[in-house]
Enzyme design. Structure first.
Site, PDB file in Angstrom:
ATOM      1  CE  LYS A 243      42.758  40.587  36.519  1.00 18.98           C
ATOM      2  NZ  LYS A 243      43.621  39.532  37.033  1.00 18.98           N
TER       3      LYS A 243
ATOM      4  CG  ASP B 103      47.504  42.803  35.565  1.00 21.77           C
ATOM      5  OD1 ASP B 103      48.113  43.914  35.677  1.00 21.77           O
ATOM      6  OD2 ASP B 103      47.901  41.912  34.812  1.00 21.77           O
TER       7      ASP B 103
END
Ligand code: SF4
Length: 217
Positions: free
Chosen positions: A123, A141
């Site tokens: 991420k 996310d």
């Protein structure tokens, strides 16, 4: 076919709501470096804590070399508001050292190289690619993971790497930035984790979660 229609509607909604919030891609390496460090600070904490730690840190130092000159005690004190500050301080020092020594002060531009840095997972790497270097990449996310699953674009049990792959295959590359940034905002404002505001949601008529919910009534 349903997914294509819903994706197009979603892109339109996100553009209408959030196009005005699109940030400029950083124009120099120091800004990209700050994006990387801020993303590390943002791990497992709230936005306001990240902001507060990043402001404290970058008002003192703004480059890998300067971060390395801070004592560990001082670095921890500056980033304390972000939580898990001992671990984060360690990561930030290691990342700064590698960037300085291995990459001559420049933040790498590939996902593989980024993910080889300590404390940088997929991420964080995707956020740096997209918001730092301006290289299209969807960063998954909590919001980008939840909202498409509720709408029914992605199967509920899909893992985050797979969510990324599905979204990148459904959404035209030119729209990855707005969809990524927009889904985060949309997840914060409308499709919230606990009580999604379905009654005011512009995509409710095409949302599986909403359809299931209204069917039960
Ligand atoms: Fe989220 Fe509800 Fe909108 Fe579906 S209708 S996207 S669950 S807020």
């Amino acid at each position: 076919m349903r997914k294509e229609i819903v994706v197009n509607q979603l892109i339109k909604i996100l553009k209408n709501r959030y196009e005005k919030d699109i940030r400029k891609i950083p124009s120099n390496n120091l800004e990209v470096f700050r994006t990387l460090i801020t993303t590390i600070l943002s791990q497992r904490t709230r936005d306001e804590n990240t902001r507060s730690a990043a402001n404290a840190l970058f008002s003192r130092v703004d480059a890998p070399k300067k971060i390395l000159k801070l004592t560990n005690r001082e670095l921890k004190r500056l980033i304390k508001p972000s939580g898990m500050f001992r671990q984060k301080a360690k990561k930030i020092k290691s990342v700064s050292r590698i960037i300085l020594e291995k990459y001559k002060g420049r933040v790498p531009k590939t996902r593989e190289e980024l993910m080889n840095l300590p404390g940088v997972g997929f991420k964080t790497a995707d956020v740096v690619l997209m918001y730092g270097h301006g290289i299209p990449s969807i960063a998954v996310d909590t919001h980008t993971n939840r909202v498409p699953k509720r709408i029914g674009l992605v199967e509920k049990k899909t893992n985050v790497e797979e969510v990324k792959r599905v979204l990148e295959s459904l959404i035209p590359k030119k729209d990855w930035y707005i969809v990524n940034m927009g889904l985060v905002q949309f997840g914060r404002e409308i499709c919230q984790p606990i009580r999604p505001k379905c009654e005011i949601c512009p995509i409710s008529m095409n949302c599986e979660y909403f359809m299931q919910k209204t069917k039960k009534k």
